[in-house]
Scaffold this motif. Structure first.
Motif, PDB file in Angstrom:
ATOM      1  N   TYR A 169      -4.934   1.464 -10.244  1.00 48.95           N
ATOM      2  CA  TYR A 169      -4.261   2.610  -9.652  1.00 48.95           C
ATOM      3  C   TYR A 169      -2.779   2.587 -10.002  1.00 48.95           C
ATOM      4  CZ  TYR A 169      -8.487   2.933  -6.727  1.00 48.95           C
ATOM      5  OH  TYR A 169      -9.784   3.046  -6.286  1.00 48.95           O
ATOM      6  N   PRO A 170      -2.112   3.744  -9.945  1.00 50.12           N
ATOM      7  CA  PRO A 170      -0.662   3.769 -10.183  1.00 50.12           C
ATOM      8  C   PRO A 170       0.089   2.837  -9.227  1.00 50.12           C
ATOM      9  CG  PRO A 170      -1.558   6.004 -10.229  1.00 50.12           C
ATOM     10  CD  PRO A 170      -2.675   5.100  -9.775  1.00 50.12           C
ATOM     11  N   GLY A 171       1.201   2.283  -9.705  1.00 49.05           N
ATOM     12  CA  GLY A 171       1.919   1.270  -8.940  1.00 49.05           C
ATOM     13  C   GLY A 171       2.501   1.756  -7.626  1.00 49.05           C
ATOM     14  N   HIS A 172       2.787   3.058  -7.492  1.00 44.90           N
ATOM     15  CA  HIS A 172       3.400   3.551  -6.253  1.00 44.90           C
ATOM     16  C   HIS A 172       2.364   3.917  -5.189  1.00 44.90           C
ATOM     17  CE1 HIS A 172       2.487   7.174  -8.601  1.00 44.90           C
ATOM     18  NE2 HIS A 172       2.502   7.857  -7.468  1.00 44.90           N
ATOM     19  N   TRP A 173       1.086   3.725  -5.464  1.00 46.38           N
ATOM     20  CA  TRP A 173       0.043   3.988  -4.467  1.00 46.38           C
ATOM     21  C   TRP A 173      -0.213   2.731  -3.652  1.00 46.38           C
ATOM     22  CZ3 TRP A 173      -4.446   7.090  -7.247  1.00 46.38           C
ATOM     23  CH2 TRP A 173      -3.931   8.312  -7.711  1.00 46.38           C
TER      24      TRP A 173
ATOM     25  N   GLU B   7      -2.122   7.791  -1.660  1.00 46.67           N
ATOM     26  CA  GLU B   7      -0.945   8.387  -2.287  1.00 46.67           C
ATOM     27  C   GLU B   7      -0.225   9.254  -1.258  1.00 46.67           C
ATOM     28  OE1 GLU B   7       0.101  11.551  -5.900  1.00 46.67           O
ATOM     29  OE2 GLU B   7      -1.960  11.289  -5.161  1.00 46.67           O
TER      30      GLU B   7
ATOM     31  N   SER C 185     -11.381   7.783  -9.890  1.00 48.53           N
ATOM     32  CA  SER C 185     -10.656   8.982 -10.317  1.00 48.53           C
ATOM     33  C   SER C 185     -10.872  10.164  -9.388  1.00 48.53           C
ATOM     34  CB  SER C 185     -11.103   9.375 -11.733  1.00 48.53           C
ATOM     35  OG  SER C 185     -12.489   9.670 -11.756  1.00 48.53           O
TER      36      SER C 185
END
Length: 389
Positions: A318-322, A354, A367
């Motif tokens: 997953y994206p790092g800011h999640w 998120e 996804s």
């Protein structure tokens, strides 16, 4: 009392009676009835040859017609129709032209008339269309974009055992990927069939199904354990609307043909029924014309997916800011200092949240976005279904 009108046949009978009485010459008799001597002699000759029955009108239809369909082609069309009662005129002609491209095949309307004359058309009752909502699905733009799947209704084989046919097709090309005579509808058996399909044909982008088990569950996002496995492989589950079998209409039509050609009557055992399915699929994929494919068989259009089944299910990234959380065996994650229940089918999986607003988060798995998490009420609300152009 009204005057009785005489038909042409009655007049001819009267004419012959007076002729046989031999009171008038042929010339006088013909003039009396307003006909030529040639016509008078014609009716006398017919009477002498076949009696009163010959005085009726004969058909003017020619005995032969230069544009008539050759008897050999008629027999070929009828033979294929009797073998495949579900095939219409277009499919019969497409197959015939493929096998004998130089033959003078008739038009579609002529073939329809031919089938009607031989009693090979059974009229179907048309159903009144039912209006539905605007639940839209992704378009079928190429092979392996969307696979469609369903369980055809169960039935008993000759040994009284239940058979549950699981079918899987490529939505774009109509190619039948699997047709398995299962003994139950369990997740384990269904997953094994999909694993064989993935190993043979690669992975699709999405799989379309209805909302029944094992394709859907009752909890968050209507996820099932089968869905979770698909999503870990990068496949998006896509479901038709509730009570909307028409959204998988091509697959439903395929089931009608499958039932008509393989289960009436059922085979003696599940093994024998499976052999019928294999024979049907070979013909369906390689021979049967499909109008949506310009009357070509699915095998000429379908090609396997370039995405191969991996040896191991890849880890989720997953994206790092999640915010990433692991789901425990009770279906909960630790959130805001307390457990937050999601669904038990995600046991042991990683999900991510998120931030989209103050105290509002979008919950993701793989996804797919599953819902909105609200910190203040500690509730999860469903997201609207994706609308595809």
């Amino acid at each position: 009392m009204p005057w009785r009108e005489k038909s042409p046949v009655d007049l001819r009978v009267q004419f012959i009676s007076e002729y046989l009485a031999d009171r008038f010459t042929m010339t006088a008799l013909a003039a009396q009835y307003g006909i030529s001597r040639k016509t008078a002699y014609k009716w006398v000759a017919r009477y002498d040859a076949a009696g009163p029955a010959a005085l009726g009108d004969r058909s003017r239809r020619p005995h032969q017609h230069p544009a008539a369909t050759a008897p050999a082609l008629v027999e070929a069309l009828l033979r294929v129709r009797r073998r495949h009662p579900q095939w219409g005129a277009k499919k019969l002609l497409a197959l015939g032209r493929r096998q004998q491209p130089d033959a003078a095949w008739p038009s579609r309307s002529t073939v329809c008339d031919l089938l009607q004359r031989h009693g090979l058309i059974v009229p179907r009752r048309r159903r009144r269309p039912v209006p539905h909502g605007s639940h839209r699905l992704a378009p079928l733009t190429g092979p392996n974009v969307t696979w469609t799947t369903d369980f055809k209704g169960e039935f008993r084989t000759g040994d009284r055992a239940y058979c549950y046919p699981l079918t899987l097709r490529d939505g774009f090309s109509r190619y039948v990927l699997r047709c398995d005579a299962l003994l139950s509808r369990t997740t384990a058996e269904t997953r094994r069939c999909f694993a064989r399909a993935f190993a043979a044909y690669g992975l699709p982008e999405r799989i379309r199904s209805d909302n029944g088990s094992p394709f859907a569950g009752p909890g968050l996002g209507r996820l099932s354990r089968l869905n979770v496995w698909w999503m870990r492989l990068g496949i998006v589950p896509e479901r038709t609307g509730l009570g909307r079998p028409d959204q998988n209409g091509s697959h439903e039509q395929f089931h009608r043909v499958l039932k008509a050609e393989t289960t009436r009557p059922p085979a003696r055992t599940a093994r024998a029924q499976q052999e019928r399915f294999r024979t049907f699929c070979r013909e369906y994929n390689g021979i049967r014309p499909h109008e949506a494919l310009d009357n070509q068989p699915p095998a000429t259009v379908y090609q396997p997916s370039p995405r191969a089944l991996p040896a191991r299910v890849p880890a989720l990234v997953y994206p790092g800011h999640w915010e990433v959380r692991r789901v425990d065996s009770n279906g909960c994650i630790a959130w805001g200092g307390a457990p937050l229940f999601l669904t038990e089918v995600l046991d042991g999986e990683s999900v991510a949240l998120e931030a989209v607003d103050d105290g509002v988060w979008t919950l993701h798995f793989a996804s797919v976005s599953l819902g909105r998490v609200h910190d203040r009420t500690r509730t999860i609300t469903a997201l609207p279904p994706a609308q595809h152009p």
